[in-house]
Write a protein that holds these residues in place. Structure first.
Motif, mmCIF file in Angstrom:
data_model
loop_
_atom_site.group_PDB
_atom_site.id
_atom_site.type_symbol
_atom_site.label_atom_id
_atom_site.label_comp_id
_atom_site.label_asym_id
_atom_site.label_seq_id
_atom_site.Cartn_x
_atom_site.Cartn_y
_atom_site.Cartn_z
ATOM 1 N N ARG A 1 0.856 -1.227 0.003
ATOM 2 C CA ARG A 1 0.081 -0.007 -0.012
ATOM 3 C C ARG A 1 0.825 1.234 0.121
ATOM 4 N NH1 ARG A 1 -1.845 3.902 2.906
ATOM 5 N NH2 ARG A 1 -0.661 3.485 4.872
ATOM 6 N N ILE A 2 2.114 1.214 0.728
ATOM 7 C CA ILE A 2 2.996 2.287 0.788
ATOM 8 C C ILE A 2 3.501 2.910 -0.308
ATOM 9 C CG2 ILE A 2 5.141 3.065 1.649
ATOM 10 C CD1 ILE A 2 4.570 1.854 4.243
ATOM 11 N N PHE A 3 3.867 1.635 -1.205
ATOM 12 C CA PHE A 3 4.407 1.847 -2.789
ATOM 13 C C PHE A 3 3.397 2.232 -3.531
ATOM 14 C CE2 PHE A 3 7.981 -0.144 -0.143
ATOM 15 C CZ PHE A 3 8.733 0.987 -0.392
ATOM 16 N N GLU A 4 2.141 1.755 -3.591
ATOM 17 C CA GLU A 4 0.954 2.457 -4.318
ATOM 18 C C GLU A 4 0.872 3.678 -4.193
ATOM 19 O OE1 GLU A 4 -1.410 -2.002 -5.258
ATOM 20 O OE2 GLU A 4 -1.916 -0.730 -3.379
ATOM 21 N N THR A 5 0.807 4.221 -2.908
ATOM 22 C CA THR A 5 0.565 5.565 -2.445
ATOM 23 C C THR A 5 1.821 6.335 -3.024
ATOM 24 O OG1 THR A 5 -0.369 4.820 -0.321
ATOM 25 C CG2 THR A 5 0.396 7.375 -0.727
ATOM 26 N N ARG A 6 2.875 5.601 -3.140
ATOM 27 C CA ARG A 6 4.182 6.397 -3.675
ATOM 28 C C ARG A 6 4.020 6.584 -5.079
ATOM 29 N NH1 ARG A 6 10.051 6.978 -2.577
ATOM 30 N NH2 ARG A 6 11.065 7.351 -4.725
ATOM 31 N N GLY A 7 3.587 5.527 -5.880
ATOM 32 C CA GLY A 7 3.274 5.612 -7.391
ATOM 33 C C GLY A 7 2.110 6.783 -7.564
ATOM 34 N N ALA A 8 1.213 6.975 -6.760
ATOM 35 C CA ALA A 8 -0.075 7.928 -6.836
ATOM 36 C C ALA A 8 0.559 9.239 -6.616
ATOM 37 C CB ALA A 8 -1.165 7.580 -6.094
ATOM 38 N N VAL A 9 1.581 9.454 -5.783
ATOM 39 C CA VAL A 9 2.335 10.800 -5.498
ATOM 40 C C VAL A 9 2.913 11.236 -6.803
ATOM 41 C CG1 VAL A 9 3.877 11.957 -4.355
ATOM 42 C CG2 VAL A 9 2.285 10.739 -2.987
ATOM 43 N N VAL A 10 3.727 10.308 -7.375
ATOM 44 C CA VAL A 10 4.250 10.853 -8.630
ATOM 45 C C VAL A 10 3.506 11.054 -9.690
ATOM 46 C CG1 VAL A 10 6.061 9.815 -10.432
ATOM 47 C CG2 VAL A 10 6.395 9.361 -7.691
ATOM 48 N N ARG A 11 2.311 10.324 -9.827
ATOM 49 C CA ARG A 11 1.532 10.559 -11.093
ATOM 50 C C ARG A 11 0.868 12.056 -10.734
ATOM 51 N NH1 ARG A 11 0.470 5.021 -10.239
ATOM 52 N NH2 ARG A 11 -1.459 5.669 -8.939
ATOM 53 N N GLY A 12 0.421 12.258 -9.446
ATOM 54 C CA GLY A 12 -0.311 13.489 -9.227
ATOM 55 C C GLY A 12 0.657 14.693 -9.689
ATOM 56 N N MET A 13 2.073 14.598 -9.235
ATOM 57 C CA MET A 13 2.897 15.594 -9.377
ATOM 58 C C MET A 13 3.127 15.886 -10.990
ATOM 59 S SD MET A 13 6.209 14.578 -6.720
ATOM 60 C CE MET A 13 6.067 15.241 -5.281
ATOM 61 N N ARG A 14 3.119 14.684 -11.931
ATOM 62 C CA ARG A 14 3.108 14.863 -13.055
ATOM 63 C C ARG A 14 1.908 15.422 -13.836
ATOM 64 N NH1 ARG A 14 6.358 9.756 -13.564
ATOM 65 N NH2 ARG A 14 8.247 10.392 -14.546
ATOM 66 N N ARG A 15 0.666 14.983 -13.395
ATOM 67 C CA ARG A 15 -0.583 15.600 -13.880
ATOM 68 C C ARG A 15 -0.522 16.920 -13.329
ATOM 69 N NH1 ARG A 15 -3.159 10.791 -11.954
ATOM 70 N NH2 ARG A 15 -3.412 11.848 -9.847
ATOM 71 N N PHE A 16 -0.199 17.454 -12.313
ATOM 72 C CA PHE A 16 -0.458 18.873 -12.006
ATOM 73 C C PHE A 16 0.601 19.696 -12.829
ATOM 74 C CE2 PHE A 16 1.066 22.748 -9.407
ATOM 75 C CZ PHE A 16 -0.042 22.837 -8.933
ATOM 76 N N LEU A 17 1.742 19.269 -13.080
ATOM 77 C CA LEU A 17 2.561 20.193 -13.968
ATOM 78 C C LEU A 17 2.269 19.913 -15.354
ATOM 79 C CD1 LEU A 17 6.015 19.403 -12.089
ATOM 80 C CD2 LEU A 17 4.645 21.412 -11.830
ATOM 81 N N ASP A 18 1.908 18.955 -15.760
ATOM 82 C CA ASP A 18 1.608 18.743 -17.405
ATOM 83 C C ASP A 18 0.448 19.668 -17.558
ATOM 84 O OD1 ASP A 18 3.581 16.954 -17.550
ATOM 85 O OD2 ASP A 18 2.320 15.108 -17.551
ATOM 86 N N ALA A 19 -0.750 19.900 -16.710
ATOM 87 C CA ALA A 19 -1.672 20.630 -16.900
ATOM 88 C C ALA A 19 -1.366 21.943 -17.010
ATOM 89 C CB ALA A 19 -2.769 20.338 -15.602
ATOM 90 N N ARG A 20 -0.295 22.481 -16.546
ATOM 91 C CA ARG A 20 0.111 23.759 -16.359
ATOM 92 C C ARG A 20 1.111 24.001 -17.556
ATOM 93 N NH1 ARG A 20 -2.022 22.561 -12.082
ATOM 94 N NH2 ARG A 20 -2.957 23.919 -10.544
ATOM 95 N N GLY A 21 1.253 23.270 -18.447
ATOM 96 C CA GLY A 21 2.040 23.541 -19.548
ATOM 97 C C GLY A 21 3.438 23.367 -19.497
ATOM 98 N N TYR A 22 3.953 22.575 -18.438
ATOM 99 C CA TYR A 22 5.341 22.161 -18.257
ATOM 100 C C TYR A 22 5.739 20.907 -18.973
ATOM 101 C CZ TYR A 22 6.043 24.752 -14.002
ATOM 102 O OH TYR A 22 6.192 25.714 -13.108
ATOM 103 N N LEU A 23 6.891 20.874 -19.353
ATOM 104 C CA LEU A 23 7.412 19.840 -20.234
ATOM 105 C C LEU A 23 8.388 19.062 -19.303
ATOM 106 C CD1 LEU A 23 8.040 18.597 -23.045
ATOM 107 C CD2 LEU A 23 10.138 20.161 -23.260
#
Length: 505
Positions: free
Chosen positions: A184-206
């Motif tokens: 569960r901890i490492f599934e959460t870690r994966g979700a944190v990383v995906r959340g970071m990418r989504r946040f920045l991608d949505a703001r036009g980051y490369l």
């Protein structure tokens, strides 16, 4: 069936383990003698155990009988109850567990002989229909059994105590196999990383990738790991930060860039430090550190809401609300508030050095190092709720832009939560003359014995001379943020394979 009594603690001596290995190897040979593949290369499953528990865990016996569901599901055997011509076993996918019921007259002679050769830890696949037993347990009524892999070494029953904590980190494959919380901890870690990418991608980051091997270590005040490239006959360093390469990209016109990757620092190990760790680092042209503080609040509260379903977390004994806005406390004011020293004393280099040495500071003896040492002692433990510590001394911030009216301080922030530094960001210094002067000042510190001081990167100075627009940049520690969101007290809990001392022979 299984050579260890159900529910027993596995043998600890090397002689017993060798004997268990021999017995299991014999069973594997007997399985092969039945005409079965000892290491088959595929199992065509229809569901995972997690799928079945989620879909049918709420259905009663009558509902399952009315609409029979046929499944093929794999898992690792965790418990076996042999009843002669029938058998129950519990198997797991590492997160959920499910029971299977096997009768000799349902699966046939060969499969039932194979069943008698199974041990705890073996991988199997079962095909059948879902039902509930008389005790109400969700179960697969098996009509076909598939051998998938033999566990030649027995799994530990459970982990407990300090010795086993070391084993969990050293043999993560065992930890994952028997401890659903770890998965569960490492599934959460994966979700944190995906959340970071989504946040920045949505703001036009490369998202970009920059070198791991640096001819000059830079981007942070840290001691690097050193290596050598044979063909080019040159020394290289594992990167301590991607910062200087990412800012080169902003010079080139990539106005919003980020990288999610490993960095390496040849320094101490603690419950908050591992020599290699994962960092999100991002840069935004035409912004300053105020913009990034606001953006960081949005990012972390959004990730917390998505990952744990709320904007408060329990870390240690502290319930930490993440509701924004987060307080902003200038660095020197925080020292005054928590150290008992007044502004005049903190401005007195000798007084600060004496105070730090009194508390046991070692290493380079500069005003900036002493201030940071006192910060760690007095202020850091007090920063449980999210707090931005802002406006650091210029002497400990060689890449940050100075305040226009207070040159002894820079436009920098650190985000502290749960007594840990989670993020570090600043308005980037983009004056090549001032940056070169800062590098040269760092060189003086290095000659005085500061192994963490920044080297002069002449190519980076050249890049700045082509023009870096006003830019803000930030690094966020993925491991520490995951620690907070999973209530993990040690960074080793959130790194799959943390660095450990060599195993005792």
């Amino acid at each position: 069936m299984s050579e260890e009594p159900t529910g027993s603690t596995p043998a600890s001596s090397s002689e017993e383990k060798t004997e268990l290995l021999r017995l299991r190897e014999e069973k594997l040979a007997k399985i092969a003698a039945l005409g079965l593949q000892p290491y088959p290369n595929k199992f065509a499953f229809t569901h995972t155990i997690r799928d079945l528990v989620a879909a049918y865990g709420g259905k009663n016996a009558e509902e399952l009988e009315k609409e029979p569901v046929r499944v093929s599901v794999p898992g690792r055997i965790m418990l076996i109850r042999d009843m002669g011509k029938a058998c129950f076993f519990t198997f797991s996918d590492g997160t959920e567990r499910l029971q299977a019921y096997v009768r000799k007259d349902s699966v046939g002679e060969a499969d039932f002989k194979m069943l008698k050769l199974l041990d705890l830890g073996d991988h199997v696949g079962t095909t059948g229909t879902m039902f509930r037993t008389r005790t109400g347990e969700l179960t697969v009524k098996t009509d076909s059994l598939h051998f998938l892999a033999k566990a030649l070494l027995p799994l530990p029953e459970k982990f407990h105590g300090l010795t086993d904590l070391e084993l969990r980190h050293r043999q993560r494959y065992l930890d994952l196999a028997v401890n659903p919380e770890t998965k569960r901890i490492f599934e959460t870690r994966g979700a944190v990383v995906r959340g970071m990418r989504r946040f920045l991608d949505a703001r036009g980051y490369l998202e970009v990738e920059t070198p791991m091997l640096h001819p000059i270590p830079g981007g942070a005040l840290a001691r690097p790991f050193r290596t050598h490239h044979n063909t080019l006959d040159m020394d290289l360093y594992l990167r301590i930060a991607p910062e200087l390469y990412l800012k080169r990209l902003v010079v080139g016109g990539l106005d919003r860039v980020y990288e999610l990757n490993r960095v390496f620092r040849n320094e101490g190990i603690s419950h908050q430090h591992n020599p290699e760790f994962t960092m999100l680092e991002f840069y935004e042209a035409y912004s300053n550190y105020e913009d990034l503080m606001a953006m960081t609040e949005q990012m972390i509260t959004g990730i917390a809401r998505d990952v744990v379903g709320k904007t408060e977390i329990m870390y240690g004994q502290e319930l930490i609300p993440l509701d924004t806005p987060w307080p902003r406390l200038p660095y020197m004011e925080s020292l005054v508030s928590f150290s008992g020293l007044d502004s005049a004393a903190l401005a007195d280099e000798k007084h600060v050095l004496d105070e730090a040495l009194r508390w046991g500071m070692s290493g380079p003896k500069t005003h900036g190092k002493a201030l940071d040492y006192l910060f760690d002692r007095y202020v850091k433990p007090k920063l449980q709720r999210p707090t931005f510590i802002t406006d650091h001394p210029t002497s400990i911030s060689p890449l940050s832009k100075q305040h226009p009216d207070r040159p002894e301080f820079v436009q920098r922030f650190e985000l502290w939560i749960g007594g840990m530094e989670v993020a570090n960001g600043f308005s980037e210094l983009n004056d090549p003359v001032e940056q070169l002067r800062r590098f040269e000042e760092q060189g003086t510190d290095r000659k005085a014995g500061d192994e963490e001081a920044h080297l002069i990167d002449h190519d980076y100075i050249r890049a700045l001379r082509y023009g870096l627009p006003p830019t803000a940049g930030e690094g966020i520690g993925v491991d520490r943020l995951t620690m907070l969101l999973t209530s993990s007290p040690n960074i080793r809990e959130v790194i799959l394979f943390p660095l450990l001392r060599p195993e005792a022979k």
